[in-house]
Design a protein around this motif. Structure first.
Motif, PDB file in Angstrom:
ATOM      1  N   MET A  17       0.818  -1.190   0.000  1.00  0.00           N
ATOM      2  CA  MET A  17       0.000   0.000   0.000  1.00  0.00           C
ATOM      3  C   MET A  17       0.866   1.260   0.000  1.00  0.00           C
ATOM      4  SD  MET A  17      -3.051   1.292   0.256  1.00  0.00           S
ATOM      5  CE  MET A  17      -3.847   2.757   0.756  1.00  0.00           C
ATOM      6  N   GLY A  18       1.891   1.320   0.855  1.00  0.00           N
ATOM      7  CA  GLY A  18       2.732   2.502   0.950  1.00  0.00           C
ATOM      8  C   GLY A  18       3.522   2.759  -0.319  1.00  0.00           C
ATOM      9  N   LEU A  19       4.100   1.710  -0.912  1.00  0.00           N
ATOM     10  CA  LEU A  19       4.881   1.862  -2.137  1.00  0.00           C
ATOM     11  C   LEU A  19       3.994   2.279  -3.307  1.00  0.00           C
ATOM     12  CD1 LEU A  19       7.635   1.649  -3.402  1.00  0.00           C
ATOM     13  CD2 LEU A  19       7.212  -0.771  -3.809  1.00  0.00           C
ATOM     14  N   ARG A  20       2.797   1.742  -3.340  1.00  0.00           N
ATOM     15  CA  ARG A  20       1.856   2.112  -4.400  1.00  0.00           C
ATOM     16  C   ARG A  20       1.471   3.588  -4.288  1.00  0.00           C
ATOM     17  NH1 ARG A  20      -3.389  -1.187  -4.308  1.00  0.00           N
ATOM     18  NH2 ARG A  20      -1.905  -2.568  -3.313  1.00  0.00           N
ATOM     19  N   MET A  21       1.285   4.069  -3.065  1.00  0.00           N
ATOM     20  CA  MET A  21       0.923   5.463  -2.854  1.00  0.00           C
ATOM     21  C   MET A  21       2.084   6.384  -3.238  1.00  0.00           C
ATOM     22  SD  MET A  21      -0.433   7.434   0.556  1.00  0.00           S
ATOM     23  CE  MET A  21      -1.662   6.225   0.909  1.00  0.00           C
ATOM     24  N   VAL A  22       3.299   6.012  -2.870  1.00  0.00           N
ATOM     25  CA  VAL A  22       4.465   6.810  -3.237  1.00  0.00           C
ATOM     26  C   VAL A  22       4.625   6.841  -4.752  1.00  0.00           C
ATOM     27  CG1 VAL A  22       6.983   6.903  -3.119  1.00  0.00           C
ATOM     28  CG2 VAL A  22       5.666   6.469  -1.054  1.00  0.00           C
ATOM     29  N   SER A  23       4.422   5.710  -5.404  1.00  0.00           N
ATOM     30  CA  SER A  23       4.512   5.655  -6.865  1.00  0.00           C
ATOM     31  C   SER A  23       3.444   6.548  -7.508  1.00  0.00           C
ATOM     32  CB  SER A  23       4.357   4.223  -7.344  1.00  0.00           C
ATOM     33  OG  SER A  23       4.361   4.170  -8.746  1.00  0.00           O
ATOM     34  N   PHE A  24       2.227   6.513  -6.977  1.00  0.00           N
ATOM     35  CA  PHE A  24       1.154   7.345  -7.506  1.00  0.00           C
ATOM     36  C   PHE A  24       1.507   8.828  -7.400  1.00  0.00           C
ATOM     37  CE2 PHE A  24      -2.586   9.949  -6.546  1.00  0.00           C
ATOM     38  CZ  PHE A  24      -3.284   9.810  -7.729  1.00  0.00           C
ATOM     39  N   PHE A  25       1.967   9.258  -6.221  1.00  0.00           N
ATOM     40  CA  PHE A  25       2.300  10.669  -6.039  1.00  0.00           C
ATOM     41  C   PHE A  25       3.522  11.076  -6.858  1.00  0.00           C
ATOM     42  CE2 PHE A  25      -0.342  10.369  -2.156  1.00  0.00           C
ATOM     43  CZ  PHE A  25      -1.238  11.357  -2.499  1.00  0.00           C
ATOM     44  N   SER A  26       4.440  10.142  -7.060  1.00  0.00           N
ATOM     45  CA  SER A  26       5.596  10.429  -7.914  1.00  0.00           C
ATOM     46  C   SER A  26       5.152  10.654  -9.357  1.00  0.00           C
ATOM     47  CB  SER A  26       6.595   9.274  -7.838  1.00  0.00           C
ATOM     48  OG  SER A  26       7.633   9.465  -8.748  1.00  0.00           O
ATOM     49  N   GLN A  27       4.274   9.796  -9.868  1.00  0.00           N
ATOM     50  CA  GLN A  27       3.757   9.965 -11.224  1.00  0.00           C
ATOM     51  C   GLN A  27       2.924  11.238 -11.346  1.00  0.00           C
ATOM     52  OE1 GLN A  27       4.420   8.101 -13.993  1.00  0.00           O
ATOM     53  NE2 GLN A  27       5.918   7.125 -12.650  1.00  0.00           N
ATOM     54  N   LEU A  28       2.169  11.541 -10.299  1.00  0.00           N
ATOM     55  CA  LEU A  28       1.375  12.760 -10.306  1.00  0.00           C
ATOM     56  C   LEU A  28       2.274  13.988 -10.341  1.00  0.00           C
ATOM     57  CD1 LEU A  28      -1.413  14.150 -10.009  1.00  0.00           C
ATOM     58  CD2 LEU A  28      -1.059  14.051  -7.546  1.00  0.00           C
ATOM     59  N   HIS A  29       3.341  13.974  -9.570  1.00  0.00           N
ATOM     60  CA  HIS A  29       4.244  15.117  -9.488  1.00  0.00           C
ATOM     61  C   HIS A  29       5.067  15.291 -10.759  1.00  0.00           C
ATOM     62  CE1 HIS A  29       6.704  18.124  -7.556  1.00  0.00           C
ATOM     63  NE2 HIS A  29       7.767  17.516  -8.032  1.00  0.00           N
ATOM     64  N   MET A  30       5.610  14.213 -11.283  1.00  0.00           N
ATOM     65  CA  MET A  30       6.513  14.307 -12.429  1.00  0.00           C
ATOM     66  C   MET A  30       5.781  14.427 -13.763  1.00  0.00           C
ATOM     67  SD  MET A  30       9.692  14.294 -11.508  1.00  0.00           S
ATOM     68  CE  MET A  30      10.586  13.673 -12.917  1.00  0.00           C
ATOM     69  N   LYS A  31       4.753  13.620 -13.958  1.00  0.00           N
ATOM     70  CA  LYS A  31       4.124  13.538 -15.284  1.00  0.00           C
ATOM     71  C   LYS A  31       2.653  13.930 -15.288  1.00  0.00           C
ATOM     72  CE  LYS A  31       7.148   9.677 -16.338  1.00  0.00           C
ATOM     73  NZ  LYS A  31       7.223   8.266 -16.717  1.00  0.00           N
ATOM     74  N   LEU A  32       2.121  14.311 -14.141  1.00  0.00           N
ATOM     75  CA  LEU A  32       0.705  14.636 -14.000  1.00  0.00           C
ATOM     76  C   LEU A  32      -0.180  13.504 -14.516  1.00  0.00           C
ATOM     77  CD1 LEU A  32       0.712  18.403 -14.930  1.00  0.00           C
ATOM     78  CD2 LEU A  32       0.727  17.373 -12.670  1.00  0.00           C
ATOM     79  N   LEU A  33       0.273  12.280 -14.316  1.00  0.00           N
ATOM     80  CA  LEU A  33      -0.434  11.051 -14.684  1.00  0.00           C
ATOM     81  C   LEU A  33      -0.703  10.955 -16.186  1.00  0.00           C
ATOM     82  CD1 LEU A  33      -3.017  10.926 -11.757  1.00  0.00           C
ATOM     83  CD2 LEU A  33      -0.851   9.723 -11.910  1.00  0.00           C
ATOM     84  N   MET A  34       0.102  11.609 -17.018  1.00  0.00           N
ATOM     85  CA  MET A  34      -0.170  11.611 -18.454  1.00  0.00           C
ATOM     86  C   MET A  34       1.020  11.209 -19.305  1.00  0.00           C
ATOM     87  SD  MET A  34      -2.530  14.887 -19.019  1.00  0.00           S
ATOM     88  CE  MET A  34      -3.811  15.315 -17.896  1.00  0.00           C
ATOM     89  N   GLY A  35       2.060  10.655 -18.756  1.00  0.00           N
ATOM     90  CA  GLY A  35       3.145  10.130 -19.561  1.00  0.00           C
ATOM     91  C   GLY A  35       4.233  11.142 -19.899  1.00  0.00           C
ATOM     92  N   TYR A  36       5.047  10.763 -20.872  1.00  0.00           N
ATOM     93  CA  TYR A  36       6.257  11.510 -21.199  1.00  0.00           C
ATOM     94  C   TYR A  36       5.965  12.894 -21.778  1.00  0.00           C
ATOM     95  CZ  TYR A  36      10.868  12.536 -23.003  1.00  0.00           C
ATOM     96  OH  TYR A  36      12.077  13.124 -23.258  1.00  0.00           O
ATOM     97  N   THR A  37       4.923  13.028 -22.580  1.00  0.00           N
ATOM     98  CA  THR A  37       4.601  14.322 -23.182  1.00  0.00           C
ATOM     99  C   THR A  37       4.293  15.355 -22.111  1.00  0.00           C
ATOM    100  OG1 THR A  37       3.711  13.207 -25.110  1.00  0.00           O
ATOM    101  CG2 THR A  37       3.084  15.501 -24.803  1.00  0.00           C
ATOM    102  N   ARG A  38       3.540  14.950 -21.119  1.00  0.00           N
ATOM    103  CA  ARG A  38       3.198  15.883 -20.048  1.00  0.00           C
ATOM    104  C   ARG A  38       4.431  16.208 -19.203  1.00  0.00           C
ATOM    105  NH1 ARG A  38      -0.055  19.976 -19.372  1.00  0.00           N
ATOM    106  NH2 ARG A  38      -0.585  20.250 -17.214  1.00  0.00           N
ATOM    107  N   ARG A  39       5.353  15.250 -19.086  1.00  0.00           N
ATOM    108  CA  ARG A  39       6.593  15.520 -18.354  1.00  0.00           C
ATOM    109  C   ARG A  39       7.390  16.616 -19.059  1.00  0.00           C
ATOM    110  NH1 ARG A  39      11.180  11.318 -16.234  1.00  0.00           N
ATOM    111  NH2 ARG A  39      12.565  12.937 -15.502  1.00  0.00           N
ATOM    112  N   LEU A  40       7.474  16.536 -20.395  1.00  0.00           N
ATOM    113  CA  LEU A  40       8.163  17.586 -21.149  1.00  0.00           C
ATOM    114  C   LEU A  40       7.476  18.937 -20.962  1.00  0.00           C
ATOM    115  CD1 LEU A  40       9.090  15.841 -24.507  1.00  0.00           C
ATOM    116  CD2 LEU A  40      10.597  16.475 -22.630  1.00  0.00           C
ATOM    117  N   MET A  41       6.153  18.926 -20.955  1.00  0.00           N
ATOM    118  CA  MET A  41       5.426  20.169 -20.750  1.00  0.00           C
ATOM    119  C   MET A  41       5.703  20.734 -19.349  1.00  0.00           C
ATOM    120  SD  MET A  41       1.865  19.223 -22.681  1.00  0.00           S
ATOM    121  CE  MET A  41       1.023  20.685 -22.166  1.00  0.00           C
ATOM    122  N   ASN A  42       5.851  19.862 -18.353  1.00  0.00           N
ATOM    123  CA  ASN A  42       6.214  20.301 -17.009  1.00  0.00           C
ATOM    124  C   ASN A  42       7.579  20.981 -17.003  1.00  0.00           C
ATOM    125  OD1 ASN A  42       4.262  19.949 -15.109  1.00  0.00           O
ATOM    126  ND2 ASN A  42       4.944  17.946 -14.448  1.00  0.00           N
ATOM    127  N   GLY A  43       8.557  20.386 -17.686  1.00  0.00           N
ATOM    128  CA  GLY A  43       9.897  20.954 -17.733  1.00  0.00           C
ATOM    129  C   GLY A  43       9.939  22.290 -18.446  1.00  0.00           C
TER     130      GLY A  43
END
Length: 113
Positions: free
Chosen positions: A1-27
């Protein structure tokens, strides 16, 4: 449960849950926010003699002056947070160009990724 939550928040923070294109837009957004905060500070800077006037706002003035004073003082006090947020966001997406920039600036060696 804890690792899944950390992974979710990491994806939310880095890619906004939308993959590589959204990560580039974040940068790219991080770079633009960095430029915006630095140019805002340059425009804000009133000079050596009047810099203390822009830290506070006066209350018994007309609406335009109050709005300007609030914008100026809030902008100054938010600068550090916005600048740090923007540069770290850009660094998390594009670490290698910034590491090369720091290494070329005289620190001696490039850090390992």
């Amino acid at each position: 449960m804890g690792l899944r939550m950390v992974s979710f928040f990491s994806q939310l923070h880095m890619k906004l849950l939308m993959g590589y294109t959204r990560r580039l837009m974040n940068g790219i957004g991080g770079f633009f926010a960095t430029i915006l905060s630095v140019t805002g500070m340059v425009i804000w800077w009133p000079g050596i003699r009047r810099w203390r006037d822009n830290f506070t706002f006066r209350r018994n003035v007309n609406f335009k002056r109050l709005n300007w004073d609030l914008h100026s003082s809030i902008g100054f006090w938010a600068f550090g947070l916005v600048f740090m947020w923007a540069t770290t966001g850009a660094y998390l997406v594009f670490p290698l160009p910034q590491q090369n920039l720091w290494a070329d600036s005289g620190s001696g060696s490039r850090p390992n990724v």
